[in-house]
Design a protein around this motif. Sequence first.
Motif, PDB file in Angstrom:
ATOM      1  N   VAL A 181       8.200  15.429  -1.211  1.00 47.56           N
ATOM      2  CA  VAL A 181       8.410  14.724   0.046  1.00 47.56           C
ATOM      3  C   VAL A 181       9.035  15.682   1.058  1.00 47.56           C
ATOM      4  O   VAL A 181       9.920  16.480   0.717  1.00 47.56           O
ATOM      5  CB  VAL A 181       9.347  13.512  -0.153  1.00 47.56           C
ATOM      6  N   ALA A 182       8.581  15.609   2.301  1.00 45.08           N
ATOM      7  CA  ALA A 182       9.186  16.380   3.392  1.00 45.08           C
ATOM      8  C   ALA A 182       9.062  15.556   4.659  1.00 45.08           C
ATOM      9  O   ALA A 182       8.016  14.949   4.905  1.00 45.08           O
ATOM     10  CB  ALA A 182       8.509  17.729   3.567  1.00 45.08           C
ATOM     11  N   GLY A 183      10.125  15.520   5.446  1.00 42.27           N
ATOM     12  CA  GLY A 183      10.054  14.700   6.649  1.00 42.27           C
ATOM     13  C   GLY A 183      11.106  15.062   7.681  1.00 42.27           C
ATOM     14  O   GLY A 183      11.910  15.981   7.490  1.00 42.27           O
ATOM     15  N   THR A 184      11.061  14.331   8.788  1.00 43.23           N
ATOM     16  CA  THR A 184      11.981  14.579   9.900  1.00 43.23           C
ATOM     17  C   THR A 184      12.368  13.258  10.545  1.00 43.23           C
ATOM     18  O   THR A 184      11.715  12.226  10.355  1.00 43.23           O
ATOM     19  CB  THR A 184      11.336  15.472  10.972  1.00 43.23           C
ATOM     20  N   ALA A 185      13.425  13.321  11.310  1.00 41.69           N
ATOM     21  CA  ALA A 185      13.856  12.209  12.146  1.00 41.69           C
ATOM     22  C   ALA A 185      14.675  12.803  13.284  1.00 41.69           C
ATOM     23  O   ALA A 185      15.007  13.994  13.273  1.00 41.69           O
ATOM     24  CB  ALA A 185      14.676  11.204  11.349  1.00 41.69           C
ATOM     25  N   ARG A 186      14.987  11.994  14.242  1.00 44.25           N
ATOM     26  CA  ARG A 186      15.883  12.413  15.307  1.00 44.25           C
ATOM     27  C   ARG A 186      16.816  11.254  15.622  1.00 44.25           C
ATOM     28  O   ARG A 186      16.375  10.109  15.726  1.00 44.25           O
ATOM     29  CB  ARG A 186      15.112  12.845  16.555  1.00 44.25           C
ATOM     30  N   ILE A 187      18.078  11.547  15.760  1.00 40.01           N
ATOM     31  CA  ILE A 187      19.040  10.507  16.088  1.00 40.01           C
ATOM     32  C   ILE A 187      19.795  10.904  17.351  1.00 40.01           C
ATOM     33  O   ILE A 187      19.861  12.083  17.717  1.00 40.01           O
ATOM     34  CB  ILE A 187      20.034  10.249  14.944  1.00 40.01           C
ATOM     35  N   THR A 206      27.033  15.191  27.185  1.00 30.74           N
ATOM     36  CA  THR A 206      25.852  15.836  26.601  1.00 30.74           C
ATOM     37  C   THR A 206      25.436  17.094  27.355  1.00 30.74           C
ATOM     38  O   THR A 206      24.361  17.631  27.103  1.00 30.74           O
ATOM     39  CB  THR A 206      24.675  14.847  26.567  1.00 30.74           C
ATOM     40  N   ASP A 207      26.281  17.563  28.286  1.00 29.26           N
ATOM     41  CA  ASP A 207      25.912  18.777  29.014  1.00 29.26           C
ATOM     42  C   ASP A 207      26.063  20.017  28.142  1.00 29.26           C
ATOM     43  O   ASP A 207      25.336  20.997  28.315  1.00 29.26           O
ATOM     44  CB  ASP A 207      26.755  18.920  30.280  1.00 29.26           C
ATOM     45  N   ALA A 208      26.997  19.986  27.185  1.00 33.23           N
ATOM     46  CA  ALA A 208      27.180  21.130  26.293  1.00 33.23           C
ATOM     47  C   ALA A 208      26.433  20.907  24.983  1.00 33.23           C
ATOM     48  O   ALA A 208      25.589  21.709  24.589  1.00 33.23           O
ATOM     49  CB  ALA A 208      28.665  21.363  26.027  1.00 33.23           C
ATOM     50  N   ILE A 209      26.748  19.810  24.281  1.00 34.22           N
ATOM     51  CA  ILE A 209      26.057  19.472  23.037  1.00 34.22           C
ATOM     52  C   ILE A 209      25.087  18.337  23.331  1.00 34.22           C
ATOM     53  O   ILE A 209      25.493  17.252  23.754  1.00 34.22           O
ATOM     54  CB  ILE A 209      27.046  19.057  21.938  1.00 34.22           C
ATOM     55  N   ALA A 210      23.817  18.587  23.114  1.00 35.91           N
ATOM     56  CA  ALA A 210      22.790  17.592  23.428  1.00 35.91           C
ATOM     57  C   ALA A 210      22.986  16.337  22.591  1.00 35.91           C
ATOM     58  O   ALA A 210      23.531  16.373  21.476  1.00 35.91           O
ATOM     59  CB  ALA A 210      21.406  18.182  23.186  1.00 35.91           C
ATOM     60  N   ALA A 211      22.535  15.205  23.128  1.00 38.46           N
ATOM     61  CA  ALA A 211      22.655  13.938  22.400  1.00 38.46           C
ATOM     62  C   ALA A 211      21.759  13.918  21.171  1.00 38.46           C
ATOM     63  O   ALA A 211      22.142  13.430  20.101  1.00 38.46           O
ATOM     64  CB  ALA A 211      22.317  12.782  23.328  1.00 38.46           C
ATOM     65  N   ALA A 212      20.550  14.459  21.301  1.00 41.07           N
ATOM     66  CA  ALA A 212      19.578  14.388  20.214  1.00 41.07           C
ATOM     67  C   ALA A 212      19.900  15.407  19.123  1.00 41.07           C
ATOM     68  O   ALA A 212      20.139  16.578  19.407  1.00 41.07           O
ATOM     69  CB  ALA A 212      18.175  14.627  20.748  1.00 41.07           C
ATOM     70  N   VAL A 213      19.914  14.946  17.888  1.00 39.46           N
ATOM     71  CA  VAL A 213      20.104  15.809  16.723  1.00 39.46           C
ATOM     72  C   VAL A 213      18.909  15.617  15.799  1.00 39.46           C
ATOM     73  O   VAL A 213      18.594  14.479  15.407  1.00 39.46           O
ATOM     74  CB  VAL A 213      21.411  15.478  15.973  1.00 39.46           C
ATOM     75  N   ASP A 214      18.231  16.695  15.484  1.00 44.82           N
ATOM     76  CA  ASP A 214      17.070  16.618  14.591  1.00 44.82           C
ATOM     77  C   ASP A 214      17.511  16.713  13.131  1.00 44.82           C
ATOM     78  O   ASP A 214      18.382  17.513  12.789  1.00 44.82           O
ATOM     79  CB  ASP A 214      16.086  17.746  14.901  1.00 44.82           C
ATOM     80  N   VAL A 215      16.902  15.898  12.313  1.00 47.60           N
ATOM     81  CA  VAL A 215      17.176  15.880  10.875  1.00 47.60           C
ATOM     82  C   VAL A 215      15.899  16.254  10.150  1.00 47.60           C
ATOM     83  O   VAL A 215      14.805  15.804  10.519  1.00 47.60           O
ATOM     84  CB  VAL A 215      17.663  14.485  10.419  1.00 47.60           C
ATOM     85  N   ASP A 216      15.999  17.094   9.133  1.00 49.45           N
ATOM     86  CA  ASP A 216      14.830  17.419   8.315  1.00 49.45           C
ATOM     87  C   ASP A 216      15.235  17.379   6.856  1.00 49.45           C
ATOM     88  O   ASP A 216      16.394  17.619   6.504  1.00 49.45           O
ATOM     89  CB  ASP A 216      14.270  18.792   8.678  1.00 49.45           C
ATOM     90  N   PHE A 217      14.290  17.065   6.004  1.00 49.16           N
ATOM     91  CA  PHE A 217      14.587  16.954   4.574  1.00 49.16           C
ATOM     92  C   PHE A 217      13.348  17.301   3.759  1.00 49.16           C
ATOM     93  O   PHE A 217      12.207  17.206   4.238  1.00 49.16           O
ATOM     94  CB  PHE A 217      15.076  15.540   4.221  1.00 49.16           C
ATOM     95  N   SER A 218      13.593  17.715   2.556  1.00 50.63           N
ATOM     96  CA  SER A 218      12.516  17.970   1.606  1.00 50.63           C
ATOM     97  C   SER A 218      13.108  17.886   0.213  1.00 50.63           C
ATOM     98  O   SER A 218      14.242  18.320  -0.023  1.00 50.63           O
ATOM     99  CB  SER A 218      11.888  19.356   1.836  1.00 50.63           C
ATOM    100  N   PHE A 219      12.329  17.311  -0.703  1.00 51.22           N
ATOM    101  CA  PHE A 219      12.817  17.201  -2.075  1.00 51.22           C
ATOM    102  C   PHE A 219      11.653  16.865  -3.015  1.00 51.22           C
ATOM    103  O   PHE A 219      10.574  16.440  -2.576  1.00 51.22           O
ATOM    104  CB  PHE A 219      13.906  16.122  -2.197  1.00 51.22           C
TER     105      PHE A 219
END
Length: 420
Positions: free
Chosen positions: A379-385, A400-413
């Motif tokens: 399994v491998a996938g992504t999401a964004r929160i 959010t001017d320094a650290i963007a609101a969107a954080v990408d998540v990725d996983f594989s197992f």
Amino acid sequence: MPAQRYSYTAIALHWLIALLLAFQIALGWALEGNNSPELFARYQLHKSIGITILLLSLARLAVRFILPRPPASDGPAWTRTLAGIVHGLFYLVMILGPLTGWLLVSTARVQVPTLLYGIVPWPHLPVGRSWHEPAESIHGAMAWIAIGLFLLHIAGALRHQWLLGKPELQRMIPFARGKAVGAAIGALALVAGAFAVGQTIYPERSRTVVEKTMPVPTAEPVAPPAAPAASVAMDAEAPVEDVAKAAPEDTGEPLADWTVAPSGHLGFTARWNGEAVNGSFDRWRAAIRFSRDHLAESNIRVTVDLASADTGDGQRDDSLKGSDFFNVTARPNAVFTARDVRHLGGDRYEARGTLDLRGASKPATVRFTLRIDGDKARVAGTARIDRTAFGVGQGEWAATDAIAAAVDVDFSFSATRPAS
């Protein structure tokens, strides 16, 4: 006979402190600009150098009283008095400067742990917030006083050496027992070089981000929701008719509990002033009940130990655990649960559910690819929160001017199910 030269210990401490002071003053002037990985790295190094100067200065002060030293130079009373004042003020700067910096770190609203050179933990002083502003004023003044003292000290040494013909430099510069011209030029060049390095070691656009080797998300991200209160499901919903058409053929596959292999990867990528900061969670577990033929009865639960966040920088990782970010003391885990698993066609799926993070519960969607071979799956996938929807980032970090609101998540197992 009185000593004609300072001890090698005193000489070594003198020049080491001088070079570090020149470096530190220049580095201090570089502590400006937007919050970014470069600025964070500069602050961490500035703290480490400051504590080093404090410890070396205390050692130098002890050596001054323990080991014999040359007698004071002859001359008018006013010159001897001025020399004594300059030396006393140097010790004040070398000790009070780092101490006030230590106070600033200890009383800052955003508490960032200090790890000297990324290795040695250094405690905060047990003082109140009221110390912050006085410490800030004194700390800023120390740099200008140090510069003035540098100039006076150098001018005094050169005056004694060449105007008065007294071998002052030979007493403190290593290997300068004869003519001191070359040694003096070399010493000044070293101090100037330390100052130059302090200004350039972290240039504004240098890429000092620690990026760990990790899979790059392959799913095309969708823009985050307009308001934090809205759903944080970051993937667009597939039309119902498309999902229905994509229903897989019946494979006779039973509903089963899958066991996830411990070698799996769960990573994240945040954007700090446009630069990627990659990290991963070292401890997480998943409970998966799944069958391609029984999607309506399939469910997923993933529990993440937030204290295991690893971005390759110990001080940044400790900050993530604090109350401004994950607040692991109060909420040690993040939990994603999904009971709505859909087939999108081919080997593509999505799981719609809820993410509980830092006491907030929001809808979240994960998209993934699934390949099953016998009783083994990959399994491998992504999401964004949207981190702001969960309050990850308080105070100055909420913007959010320094650290963007969107954080990408990725996983594989990899996972296995009981043999059918």
